[in-house]
Design an enzyme around this catalytic site. Structure first.
Site, PDB file in Angstrom:
ATOM      1  N   ASP A 281      -6.779  28.469   2.627  1.00  0.00           N
ATOM      2  CA  ASP A 281      -6.114  27.448   1.815  1.00  0.00           C
ATOM      3  C   ASP A 281      -7.049  26.930   0.738  1.00  0.00           C
ATOM      4  OD1 ASP A 281      -4.085  27.762   3.522  1.00  0.00           O
ATOM      5  OD2 ASP A 281      -3.910  25.657   4.102  1.00  0.00           O
TER       6      ASP A 281
ATOM      7  N   PHE B 249      -7.078  29.258  -2.074  1.00  0.00           N
ATOM      8  CA  PHE B 249      -5.776  29.160  -2.731  1.00  0.00           C
ATOM      9  C   PHE B 249      -5.734  27.927  -3.629  1.00  0.00           C
ATOM     10  CE2 PHE B 249      -1.420  27.784  -3.190  1.00  0.00           C
ATOM     11  CZ  PHE B 249      -0.722  28.961  -3.401  1.00  0.00           C
TER      12      PHE B 249
ATOM     13  N   SER C  46      33.930  32.772   2.481  1.00  0.00           N
ATOM     14  CA  SER C  46      33.563  32.314   3.816  1.00  0.00           C
ATOM     15  C   SER C  46      33.601  33.539   4.751  1.00  0.00           C
ATOM     16  CB  SER C  46      34.571  31.223   4.172  1.00  0.00           C
ATOM     17  OG  SER C  46      34.543  30.945   5.506  1.00  0.00           O
ATOM     18  N   LEU C  47      33.465  33.342   6.036  1.00  0.00           N
ATOM     19  CA  LEU C  47      33.534  34.476   6.967  1.00  0.00           C
ATOM     20  C   LEU C  47      34.605  34.195   8.011  1.00  0.00           C
ATOM     21  CD1 LEU C  47      29.772  35.144   7.861  1.00  0.00           C
ATOM     22  CD2 LEU C  47      31.287  36.747   6.692  1.00  0.00           C
TER      23      LEU C  47
ATOM     24  N   GLU D 204      23.587  41.369  11.673  1.00  0.00           N
ATOM     25  CA  GLU D 204      22.600  40.370  11.257  1.00  0.00           C
ATOM     26  C   GLU D 204      22.782  39.113  12.080  1.00  0.00           C
ATOM     27  OE1 GLU D 204      23.148  39.736   7.015  1.00  0.00           O
ATOM     28  OE2 GLU D 204      23.568  41.868   6.795  1.00  0.00           O
TER      29      GLU D 204
ATOM     30  N   LYS E  91      23.396  35.106  12.273  1.00  0.00           N
ATOM     31  CA  LYS E  91      24.052  34.109  11.430  1.00  0.00           C
ATOM     32  C   LYS E  91      23.185  32.849  11.448  1.00  0.00           C
ATOM     33  CE  LYS E  91      28.634  32.262  10.413  1.00  0.00           C
ATOM     34  NZ  LYS E  91      28.390  30.831  10.297  1.00  0.00           N
TER      35      LYS E  91
ATOM     36  N   ASP F 111      21.941  29.209  10.640  1.00  0.00           N
ATOM     37  CA  ASP F 111      22.700  27.972  10.515  1.00  0.00           C
ATOM     38  C   ASP F 111      21.960  26.993   9.613  1.00  0.00           C
ATOM     39  OD1 ASP F 111      24.840  26.399  10.948  1.00  0.00           O
ATOM     40  OD2 ASP F 111      24.251  25.736  12.950  1.00  0.00           O
TER      41      ASP F 111
ATOM     42  N   ARG G 158      27.013  26.514  -2.202  1.00  0.00           N
ATOM     43  CA  ARG G 158      28.289  27.203  -2.091  1.00  0.00           C
ATOM     44  C   ARG G 158      29.426  26.395  -2.714  1.00  0.00           C
ATOM     45  NH1 ARG G 158      31.047  29.831   3.196  1.00  0.00           N
ATOM     46  NH2 ARG G 158      31.629  27.725   3.754  1.00  0.00           N
TER      47      ARG G 158
ATOM     48  N   GLU H  53      20.581  31.682   3.140  1.00  0.00           N
ATOM     49  CA  GLU H  53      20.774  30.443   3.870  1.00  0.00           C
ATOM     50  C   GLU H  53      19.446  29.682   3.853  1.00  0.00           C
ATOM     51  OE1 GLU H  53      23.891  30.286   4.952  1.00  0.00           O
ATOM     52  OE2 GLU H  53      23.927  28.677   6.437  1.00  0.00           O
TER      53      GLU H  53
ATOM     54  N   TYR I 149      20.571  37.451   2.718  1.00  0.00           N
ATOM     55  CA  TYR I 149      21.397  38.419   3.434  1.00  0.00           C
ATOM     56  C   TYR I 149      22.365  39.236   2.584  1.00  0.00           C
ATOM     57  CZ  TYR I 149      24.532  34.397   3.283  1.00  0.00           C
ATOM     58  OH  TYR I 149      25.281  33.344   2.863  1.00  0.00           O
TER      59      TYR I 149
ATOM     60  N   LYS J  19      28.774  43.558   9.553  1.00  0.00           N
ATOM     61  CA  LYS J  19      29.263  43.963   8.239  1.00  0.00           C
ATOM     62  C   LYS J  19      29.438  45.477   8.193  1.00  0.00           C
ATOM     63  CE  LYS J  19      26.765  40.125   6.171  1.00  0.00           C
ATOM     64  NZ  LYS J  19      25.590  39.678   5.420  1.00  0.00           N
TER      65      LYS J  19
ATOM     66  N   LYS K 124      30.675  34.209  16.962  1.00  0.00           N
ATOM     67  CA  LYS K 124      29.996  32.939  17.252  1.00  0.00           C
ATOM     68  C   LYS K 124      29.466  32.926  18.686  1.00  0.00           C
ATOM     69  CE  LYS K 124      31.225  30.096  13.719  1.00  0.00           C
ATOM     70  NZ  LYS K 124      30.629  28.917  13.186  1.00  0.00           N
TER      71      LYS K 124
ATOM     72  N   CYS L 162      18.396  -8.495  24.145  1.00  0.00           N
ATOM     73  CA  CYS L 162      17.323  -7.548  24.398  1.00  0.00           C
ATOM     74  C   CYS L 162      17.102  -7.361  25.901  1.00  0.00           C
ATOM     75  CB  CYS L 162      16.033  -8.046  23.745  1.00  0.00           C
ATOM     76  SG  CYS L 162      14.632  -6.970  24.085  1.00  0.00           S
TER      77      CYS L 162
ATOM     78  N   CYS M 126      13.449  -8.972  26.666  1.00  0.00           N
ATOM     79  CA  CYS M 126      13.068 -10.370  26.470  1.00  0.00           C
ATOM     80  C   CYS M 126      14.273 -11.283  26.328  1.00  0.00           C
ATOM     81  CB  CYS M 126      12.160 -10.506  25.248  1.00  0.00           C
ATOM     82  SG  CYS M 126      13.041 -10.305  23.693  1.00  0.00           S
TER      83      CYS M 126
ATOM     84  N   CYS N  34      15.813  -6.126  18.132  1.00  0.00           N
ATOM     85  CA  CYS N  34      15.400  -7.356  18.793  1.00  0.00           C
ATOM     86  C   CYS N  34      14.470  -8.077  17.822  1.00  0.00           C
ATOM     87  CB  CYS N  34      14.662  -7.050  20.097  1.00  0.00           C
ATOM     88  SG  CYS N  34      13.790  -8.501  20.729  1.00  0.00           S
TER      89      CYS N  34
ATOM     90  N   CYS O 234       8.227 -10.008  22.404  1.00  0.00           N
ATOM     91  CA  CYS O 234       8.930  -8.963  23.145  1.00  0.00           C
ATOM     92  C   CYS O 234       7.922  -7.883  23.557  1.00  0.00           C
ATOM     93  CB  CYS O 234      10.042  -8.407  22.258  1.00  0.00           C
ATOM     94  SG  CYS O 234      11.064  -7.153  23.025  1.00  0.00           S
TER      95      CYS O 234
END
Ligand code: AMP
Ligand code: ZN
Length: 664
Positions: free
Chosen positions: A31, A34, A80-81, A110, A112, A114, A133, A169, A221, A284, A308, A402, A405, A420, A426
């Protein structure tokens, strides 16, 4: 070499190093090296604005602020899929497509991912646009933000087409997500709920410099465009990889539905070992010619289907709800569950977040609830199985006082959490505040741990952090698990913390929303606690990175008489409540952006003095050695395992004199 060539060479090198690090996960320089090159480039670009390039690696730090994101049309529609939830669904899909296409069909499988979908446009090998999108026809232009994501190439390599779009994604890997949350909790902010929403929220942040700080990744993808010279989906993934994109290696070319099922089964049980969230696999049709033949429905391609994963959920009983009080007084309701096995761990508790969440789920003691665990630290409750609700069940009444206390709770308009307000009386708040004060990033008091703090408060030896400085050895020796030696260490550790520099003392005070960075900004700007205490809200918001919420919290803290008394005591005990003269003189940027590990004992200065020198010169002190470490300052008695680790990672080790030379 001309300046222009020099600039180009540095940009190419830095692009390559970014690629090695963020796409290949395989850094080939430190680093430190770099950052040196990056600084050199920054300096050249500053001196030669005529060679400005919006895609220079120096632009990754962000800084552009977008008030309103422009809506722009997609070059190619983002579909969409269709989803499937069982192997029968997948077999039906296969039967449908075999009616349309002739000959053998192969598939690319592949994962998916998220996160938030994104479409990137490249022209002549440079990124020109990044669009969300949106509704599939048009989306928001978030280019400035996406440029800060290090795995997104700004300049392509190899044999790329003149112009094309690539879809992917944007995800937030679990590790980075959990770390972001730990930091938020530490300064009294609510943790983020899940990586996916945090990733998509990040794309819409107005300040791209904020986005640059988030550990986002972009996984690609699919490529669209004309005359790309590509015949199959699998080939397009491999090509994209050679141009410098991050394309996960899990993708697999298979020749039958039976092999598709193998892929599904494999990832269904192995997905928990992935560093980011996935919610299924995408299958696919491999041949692009066949894809064209199959075409699209109104909403999705006929040539692809998502399978899914069944979310790993279990149902269990909610035995009780307890309420935790945090260091800042925030109340968190916690579900105590009948212990249950889930994704390889036993789950006993889950966060219910706040009163709204309880109301929304209408969750009640005695209910059967569905629990899910992703890669987040805290499992979540998805909902209630109403069919199993006992007939005598009563709606949950959120607490009004609380639990620690008995003070009446308050809820500020627009905030989700109850608080609180009994700041000074407290117990969990008192203990939590002192624990924060002594923590590593704050006063770093050696020989004193969180449990001892609780003990000291509970036996009445201390009430607030200033009391620590009056503790005597005689007082602590009689405590449980305390020996002569550990009592000595404790007192010594406390006394040594008086050398901790002002900005860390400021952070240690535990002012709500004042994290490490904010504390540094305030210290640098105001230079003393007295000046901060006198600042008005309108003063404070003029400081870089300080918003109204932080400003009000700072003002609030210093308008408390109790707090001012404590601060005066800290001053009397000799803590650093302003930037020292030498610090004012000795501050440089020489170590900017460098992460430095200090190890062993030193001859000419203490560890704290050394750490302060590093920070005064713009460096960051880090406690553990990693590939991110720039170099190590080692004294006598550096641990052998540390030494080995440093050698394995090829990190430079220098002694204190070499270090002093460096910052001279
Ligand atoms: P859905 O949001 O359920 O309509 O699913 C479609 C979305 O899945 C796409 O817009 C992509 O953002 C996302 N996705 C994630 N991984 C992939 C992948 N490997 N191939 C295609 N789409 C994917
Ligand atoms: Zn309380």
């Amino acid at each position: 070499m001309s300046t222009e060539q020099h600039i180009k060479k540095l940009r190419d090198e830095l692009n390559q190093h970014n690629y090695n690090y963020y796409v290949l996960d395989n850094a080939t320089i430190s680093d430190f090296e770099f950052d040196k090159k990056l600084q050199e480039l920054q300096e050249l670009e500053r001196l030669h604005p005529e060679f400005f390039d919006a895609n220079s690696p120096t632009q990754r730090v962000g800084g552009e602020v977008t008030k309103n994101f422009e809506t722009v049309p997609h070059n190619h529609r983002m579909y969409s899929l269709d989803n499937s939830y069982s192997k029968e669904d997948v077999l039906d899909w296969e039967a449908r497509l075999k009616k349309i296409v002739d000959g053998p069909v192969h598939y690319t499988c592949e994962l998916k991912y998220d996160g938030a979908s994104i479409s990137l446009t490249y022209e002549k090998g440079v990124l020109v646009k990044a669009i969300t999108r949106g509704d599939g026809f048009q989306g928001d232009n978030v280019t400035a933000n996406v440029k800060t994501i290090k795995s997104v190439p700004l300049q392509l390599k190899g044999d790329f087409p003149e112009k094309f779009d690539i879809r992917g994604e944007i995800v937030l890997p679990f590790e980075g997500f959990n770390k972001m949350n730990e930091e938020r909790i530490e300064i009294g902010e609510e943790p983020y709920r899940n990586p996916r929403n945090t990733a998509s929220g990040s794309l819409k942040l107005q300040d791209s410099a904020e986005v640059a700080k988030r550990p986002l990744e972009c996984l690609l993808y699919s490529i669209t465009g004309s005359n790309l010279g590509i015949n199959t989906q699998f080939e397009s993934l491999e090509k994209a990889r050679t141009w410098g994109f991050k394309v996960p290696r899990a993708a697999k070319l298979v020749h039958s539905i039976a092999e598709v099922f193998e892929f599904i089964d494999y990832w269904n049980s192995h997905r928990h070992s992935l560093p980011y969230e996935t919610d299924g696999v995408v299958i696919k049709v491999n041949s692009l010619r066949q894809q064209e033949e199959l075409g699209h429905t109104a909403k999705a391609p006929r040539w692809a289907i998502a399978y899914k994963f069944k979310a790993e959920q279990v149902s269990t009983l909610l035995n009780s709800i307890s309420y935790q009080v945090g260091r800042t007084g925030a109340i968190t309701p916690v579900a105590n569950l009948e212990p249950v096995e889930l994704a390889g761990t036993t789950v006993k508790r889950a966060s219910l977040h706040n009163a709204d969440q309880i109301e929304k789920l209408d969750i009640r003691v005695g209910d059967a609830v569905y629990v899910e665990k992703g890669g987040e630290i805290i499992p979540k409750i998805l909902g209630v199985d109403l069919s199993r609700r006992p007939s005598n069940s009563q709606p949950t009444q959120y607490i009004t006082h609380c639990p620690e206390c008995a003070t009446q709770l308050v809820r500020v308009a627009g905030e989700a959490q109850h608080y609180c307000p009994n700041y000074n009386g407290c117990k969990p708040q008192i203990i939590g505040r002192i624990q924060h004060f002594i923590s590593r990033k704050a006063m770093d008091i050696e020989g004193l741990g969180g449990e001892t703090v609780a003990l000291l408060v509970n036996v009445g030896l201390i009430d607030n952090y200033s009391d620590l400085y009056e503790l005597t050895k005689e007082q602590v020796v009689p405590l449980e698990r305390m020996a002569e030696k550990s009592a000595d260490n404790l007192i010594q550790g406390i006394q040594q913390s008086k050398n901790i520099p002002f900005e860390r003392v400021l952070y240690a005070l535990g002012i709500r929303y004042v994290g490490e960075t904010v504390a540094k900004k305030l210290a640098k700007h105001y230079k003393s606690i007295a000046a901060i205490a006198e600042a008005s809200v309108s003063d404070l918001v003029n400081v870089d990175e300080i918003g109204i919420k932080i400003a009000e919290s700072v003002l609030d803290f210093f308008s408390s008489e109790e707090n001012m008394l404590i601060i005066n005591r800290l001053r009397d005990f000799g803590l650093q409540l302003e930037i020292s003269e030498e610090q004012r003189m000795g501050q440089t940027d020489k170590l900017n952006g460098q992460s430095i590990v200090v190890s062993g004992v030193f001859e000419s200065l203490t560890r704290d003095e050394l750490k302060k020198l590093i920070e005064d010169n713009g460096g960051k002190v880090s406690s553990s050695i990693s590939s991110k470490t720039s170099f190590i300052v080692a004294g006598d008695a550096m641990g052998p395992s540390k030494k080995k680790k440093a050698e394995d990672l090829g990190i430079n080790i220098i002694n204190e004199y070499q270090f002093l030379q460096k910052i001279k």
